[in-house]
Design a protein around this motif. Structure first.
Motif, PDB file in Angstrom:
ATOM      1  N   GLU B  87       0.825  -1.213   0.000  1.00 10.21           N
ATOM      2  CA  GLU B  87       0.000   0.000   0.000  1.00 10.21           C
ATOM      3  C   GLU B  87       0.860   1.264   0.000  1.00 10.21           C
ATOM      4  N   LYS B  88       2.099   1.123   0.410  1.00 10.11           N
ATOM      5  CA  LYS B  88       2.908   2.323   0.607  1.00 10.11           C
ATOM      6  C   LYS B  88       4.035   2.474  -0.397  1.00 10.11           C
ATOM      7  N   VAL B  89       3.942   1.735  -1.504  1.00 10.02           N
ATOM      8  CA  VAL B  89       4.997   1.832  -2.520  1.00 10.02           C
ATOM      9  C   VAL B  89       4.944   3.211  -3.176  1.00 10.02           C
ATOM     10  N   GLU B  90       6.106   3.840  -3.297  1.00 10.34           N
ATOM     11  CA  GLU B  90       6.168   5.173  -3.901  1.00 10.34           C
ATOM     12  C   GLU B  90       7.021   5.122  -5.157  1.00 10.34           C
ATOM     13  N   ALA B  91       6.644   5.920  -6.150  1.00 11.02           N
ATOM     14  CA  ALA B  91       7.398   5.938  -7.401  1.00 11.02           C
ATOM     15  C   ALA B  91       7.682   7.372  -7.821  1.00 11.02           C
ATOM     16  N   VAL B  92       8.912   7.609  -8.213  1.00 15.43           N
ATOM     17  CA  VAL B  92       9.331   8.927  -8.713  1.00 15.43           C
ATOM     18  C   VAL B  92      10.118   8.711  -9.998  1.00 15.43           C
ATOM     19  N   LEU B  93       9.831   9.507 -11.017  1.00 17.28           N
ATOM     20  CA  LEU B  93      10.608   9.447 -12.256  1.00 17.28           C
ATOM     21  C   LEU B  93      11.426  10.719 -12.355  1.00 17.28           C
ATOM     22  N   ARG B  94      12.753  10.547 -12.338  1.00 13.74           N
ATOM     23  CA  ARG B  94      13.602  11.731 -12.346  1.00 13.74           C
ATOM     24  C   ARG B  94      14.830  11.490 -13.214  1.00 13.74           C
ATOM     25  N   ASP B  95      15.136  12.409 -14.079  1.00 20.06           N
ATOM     26  CA  ASP B  95      16.286  12.314 -14.994  1.00 20.06           C
ATOM     27  C   ASP B  95      16.330  10.968 -15.720  1.00 20.06           C
ATOM     28  N   GLY B  96      15.176  10.466 -16.115  1.00 19.99           N
ATOM     29  CA  GLY B  96      15.141   9.215 -16.863  1.00 19.99           C
ATOM     30  C   GLY B  96      15.337   7.959 -16.035  1.00 19.99           C
ATOM     31  N   VAL B  97      15.192   8.080 -14.722  1.00 17.48           N
ATOM     32  CA  VAL B  97      15.307   6.901 -13.852  1.00 17.48           C
ATOM     33  C   VAL B  97      14.053   6.803 -12.995  1.00 17.48           C
ATOM     34  N   LEU B  98      13.449   5.622 -13.000  1.00 15.20           N
ATOM     35  CA  LEU B  98      12.316   5.391 -12.123  1.00 15.20           C
ATOM     36  C   LEU B  98      12.850   4.916 -10.783  1.00 15.20           C
ATOM     37  N   GLN B  99      12.464   5.631  -9.724  1.00 11.77           N
ATOM     38  CA  GLN B  99      12.907   5.256  -8.384  1.00 11.77           C
ATOM     39  C   GLN B  99      11.706   4.756  -7.620  1.00 11.77           C
ATOM     40  N   LEU B 100      11.751   3.483  -7.265  1.00 14.00           N
ATOM     41  CA  LEU B 100      10.652   2.905  -6.507  1.00 14.00           C
ATOM     42  C   LEU B 100      11.112   2.689  -5.079  1.00 14.00           C
ATOM     43  N   TYR B 101      10.254   3.080  -4.167  1.00 13.48           N
ATOM     44  CA  TYR B 101      10.562   2.856  -2.757  1.00 13.48           C
ATOM     45  C   TYR B 101       9.526   1.893  -2.214  1.00 13.48           C
ATOM     46  N   LEU B 102      10.005   0.786  -1.688  1.00 14.98           N
ATOM     47  CA  LEU B 102       9.104  -0.244  -1.168  1.00 14.98           C
ATOM     48  C   LEU B 102       9.368  -0.428   0.320  1.00 14.98           C
TER      49      LEU B 102
END
Lengths: 136, 116
Positions: B87-102
């Motif tokens: 439920e708390k997975v976060e996603a950020v797309l920055r400078d062509g990199v997807l950063q997922l925080y689980l």
């Protein structure tokens, strides 16, 4: 698969996925010997160089321009942590691109978007094509 | 390989997966992908990423001198651990990199059991 700690009954076509990904993975692509990959375009006014460097802060890229060379330098830093997989390239890189025509060094511009850096290099004034009118 | 997989075949993006104190992080290289062209789905324990890059030359009239990269359709799936709080997975797309925080699920954090 490495991050897979789910129960052993949950096999989920792992083998199928393994082969599928192995053949599609970018490591299979042999053109990876030079980093970063770049595209070069030419127009009448100058050159445009697109550099594919995802994940690097534009401020951490060092662009050097000499009379006939463009040098792209930088470093991909690794985050601290316990790695399960590490496929993204890391470390310092440098690439030198020779241009066959002198460029106007003061007018070179660069901008970065979605991990692709676009460098615009206008040709030096003396090198531009000029139409010569013929007088009879 | 099933037919379905082959039909969806795209490029597998280079990925780093690592664990930090706060949880797991996944970094996926997706150069040229805009956030509106990227889909991250979680279905049961499957996390799937698919996106297509929309890289284009500055001007179509330019002469191509040298080409080393182009557009790709990126696709990748991961099986999430039971340790992850989905439920708390976060996603950020920055400078062509997807950063997922689980983040790790609260219930899964190590806990000492008192012996009476």
């Amino acid at each position: 698969m490495v991050i897979d700690f789910s129960s052993i009954y949950d096999t989920n076509n792992d083998l199928e996925r393994f082969f599928d990904e192995m053949f599609r993975t970018s490591a299979f692509n042999l053109r990876r010997s030079v980093y970063p990959p770049l595209n070069v375009f030419e127009s009448d006014d100058g050159y445009i160089v697109d550099v594919c460097i995802p994940g690097i802060d534009p401020n951490d890229i060092e662009l050097t321009i000499t009379a006939r060379n463009l040098i792209v330098k930088g470093e991909r830093k690794l985050m601290e942590g316990r790695y399960f997989r590490q496929e993204r390239g890391a470390g310092s890189f440098q690439r030198v691109l020779s241009l066959n025509v002198p460029v106007d060094r003061d007018k070179v511009t660069a901008k970065s978007e979605n991990g692709i850096l676009r460098v615009t290099l206008p040709k030096a004034e003396a090198e531009r094509q000029r139409k010569i009118s013929i007088t009879s | 390989m099933s037919e379905v997989t082959r039909k969806n075949a795209g490029v597998v993006p280079a990925t780093d997966i690592f664990e930090m104190k706060d949880g797991f992080h996944i970094m996926v290289d997706l150069p040229g992908v805009k956030s509106e062209d990227l889909v991250v789905d979680i279905e049961e324990s499957e996390l799937s990423i698919s996106g297509s890059s929309s890289y284009a030359p500055a001007d179509n009239n330019l002469r191509k001198m040298h080409t080393e990269f182009g557009n790709n359709v990126y696709q990748r799936r991961f099986t999430l651990s039971e340790l992850v709080d989905k439920e708390k997975v976060e996603a950020v797309l920055r400078d062509g990199v997807l950063q997922l925080y689980l983040p790790k699920a609260e219930a899964m954090k190590p806990r000492r059991i008192e012996i009476s």
